[in-house]
Write an enzyme that holds these catalytic residues in place. Structure first.
Site, mmCIF file in Angstrom:
data_model
loop_
_atom_site.group_PDB
_atom_site.id
_atom_site.type_symbol
_atom_site.label_atom_id
_atom_site.label_comp_id
_atom_site.label_asym_id
_atom_site.label_seq_id
_atom_site.Cartn_x
_atom_site.Cartn_y
_atom_site.Cartn_z
ATOM 1 N N SER B 18 0.865 -1.177 0.000
ATOM 2 C CA SER B 18 0.000 0.000 0.000
ATOM 3 C C SER B 18 0.904 1.231 0.000
ATOM 4 O O SER B 18 1.924 1.237 -0.694
ATOM 5 C CB SER B 18 -0.936 -0.061 1.212
ATOM 6 O OG SER B 18 -1.926 0.922 1.141
ATOM 7 N N HIS B 45 -2.785 -1.268 -3.271
ATOM 8 C CA HIS B 45 -3.933 -0.401 -2.989
ATOM 9 C C HIS B 45 -3.792 0.872 -3.814
ATOM 10 O O HIS B 45 -2.693 1.383 -3.978
ATOM 11 C CB HIS B 45 -3.952 0.016 -1.509
ATOM 12 C CG HIS B 45 -4.245 -1.100 -0.587
ATOM 13 N ND1 HIS B 45 -4.057 -1.000 0.766
ATOM 14 C CD2 HIS B 45 -4.718 -2.356 -0.804
ATOM 15 C CE1 HIS B 45 -4.404 -2.132 1.350
ATOM 16 N NE2 HIS B 45 -4.800 -2.985 0.414
ATOM 17 N N ASP B 138 -3.982 -4.651 6.112
ATOM 18 C CA ASP B 138 -4.295 -5.637 5.069
ATOM 19 C C ASP B 138 -3.052 -6.479 4.771
ATOM 20 O O ASP B 138 -1.928 -5.981 4.827
ATOM 21 C CB ASP B 138 -4.741 -4.885 3.806
ATOM 22 C CG ASP B 138 -5.420 -5.796 2.794
ATOM 23 O OD1 ASP B 138 -5.834 -6.915 3.170
ATOM 24 O OD2 ASP B 138 -5.552 -5.380 1.632
#
Lengths: 269, 193
Positions: B18, B45, B138
């Site tokens: 991310s 992401h 995540d």
């Protein structure tokens, strides 16, 4: 944790008891959805889950509702709506009457987006939108024309990004946390349960939209559904799929011409 | 269900990240050596669901050829695949990719957890999963699944990550097979063959 064998048993049982055929669903996604509801409802023994599914039709409905994905929004992918507005609607405008099918419409956000665009193109009066889904509960919800008010900021932004120039809030009345959309839209909508796996064509359409539904099907089922759409489209009618879905490699491909790089195909044969 | 019995013969390298991971990826992409035995899948992401610039950026920079991902795209070893924005990425037993537009996980779609868990099911011990920088938890549960199925777990050392939270969240629940400083990631990937 649900394993592959469980899924196989579940698919067979659900078909025997309720006639729903999930065997053509994309297994990776279907398994993940079943696993999700299995855990959400607190099961640790698969046979308990199965037995409840068999004996309680109401619970089965709930599970179907949870397994089928109902994430949607108004004017999702604004760029796509912009193309629809500029390139597809002007062609449809020449027709005396416009029939549109939203296949897998879920809670109806995209149907209302379409209705708004038709109104702005001055086509709503001669259009009829058929909105279908496998899941009767989402259809009940769609019919009410009510959407959470907190979503309206995002939706009006999507609307503007799609080329909308009006004040989006004129289309609904805010009430108790909901945005209730005008009856002039619902008057032009017909909601009905339809299972793409097992039900046939029910009309001829000038435009079929089925966005982010085929992704939950395996290639064989996708092929069958594309044939169903092909058989339900008028000559020079349009087929619209999700941004990552394609008719490439399917048997109907040669009958369609793609609009640039958009996931919009026009039936030419 | 016959299709579930077929399993892909090749291996898979998944890289998830991310905030702060794009820089790492862009620095290693041009220096990658061919990975003829691996399908390389990148799950990052990003904000805009209509944005294709990541695909374009990777296609230009990567030494490994990038194949576009549509629903049911067949994975092939030797190629790289970028998870499209706005969808979860899932792996079918026959080596196809499936997309899924269901609820976000960790405010993210694609979710790294979802991709790792699904790939772990299909690839088992033929999967290597790398988790990079990010300001989000995540990926941690995904790595647990990878480990359970016998795959190889790699985490960027949070001390060297732009955003330590993501790799740190993973370290809180799992001991990776390899904990790599940023500069060690490229040689690790190039030595996979």
């Amino acid at each position: 944790m649900v394993d592959d064998r469980h899924i196989e048993i579940l698919i067979n049982e659900v078909y025997d008891y309720y006639g729903y055929d999930f065997s053509g669903y994309s297994m990776a996604s279907f398994k993940r959805r079943v696993d999700r509801i299995y855990n959400l409802d607190g099961y640790t023994d698969f046979s308990h889950f199965l037995s409840r599914l068999r004996t309680e039709p109401h619970y089965f409905k709930h599970v179907v509702e949870e397994i089928t994905v109902n994430v949607t929004e108004m004017f999702r992918d604004p760029q796509f709506y912009s193309v629809l507005r500029k390139e597809v609607l002007p062609t449809l405008a020449t027709k005396p009457f416009i029939r549109i099918w939203h296949a897998g419409c879920s809670t109806g956000e995209e149907v209302f987006s379409m209705a708004i665009m038709l109104k702005e193109a001055n086509l709503l009066h001669k259009s009829l939108m058929y909105a279908t889904d496998i899941n009767p509960l989402v259809l009940e919800s769609a019919k009410k024309a009510m959407f959470p008010l907190r979503m309206m900021k995002q939706y009006s932004e999507n609307y503007r990004n799609s080329g909308g120039t009006q004040d989006f809030s004129q289309y609904y009345i805010a009430n108790y946390g909901y945005a209730k959309f005008d009856d002039e839209f619902t008057d032009k909508m017909v909601f009905s349960q339809h299972n793409l796996v097992s039900d046939r064509s029910f009309n001829e359409f000038d435009l079929i939209l089925c966005r982010n539904v085929l992704i939950y099907f395996d290639k064989n089922l996708q092929e069958r559904v594309l044939e169903l759409f092909d058989g339900s489209l008028s000559n020079l009618g349009y087929l619209v799929l999700g941004t990552k879905e394609t008719i490439k490699f399917s048997s109907v491909q040669h009958k369609f011409q793609q609009l640039g790089r958009e996931k919009i195909w026009r039936k030419i044969k | 269900m016959e299709k579930n019995k077929v399993t892909p013969a090749f291996k898979a390298l998944l890289i998830g990240g991310s905030a702060g991971s794009l820089e790492v990826m862009l620095s290693i992409l041009p220096a990658l050596k061919p990975l003829p035995d691996y399908a390389v899948v990148i799950v990052l992401h990003r904000k805009n669901s209509e944005d294709n610039t990541l695909e374009e950026l990777f296609t230009v920079r990567s030494a490994i050829p990038v194949n576009e991902v549509d629903d049911k795209t067949q994975l092939m070893p030797g190629y790289m695949y970028i998870a499209p924005a706005g969808y979860h990425l899932l792996f079918e037993a026959n080596g196809e990719l499936s997309l899924d537009a269901s609820e976000k996980i960790h405010y993210s779609r694609p979710s790294i957890d979802v991709a790792f868990e699904s790939a772990a099911e299909v690839f088992g011990n033929r999967l290597t999963a790398v988790l990079l920088s990010g300001a989000n938890a995540d990926g941690a549960q995904g790595l647990v699944a990878v480990k359970e199925k016998g795959g190889t777990v790699v985490v960027q050392d949070p001390l060297t990550a732009d955003m330590p939270m993501m790799p740190q969240s993973a370290l809180n629940v799992i001991t990776p097979d390899f904990l790599l400083k940023t500069r060690e990631i490229l040689p690790f990937v190039n030595n996979l063959n």
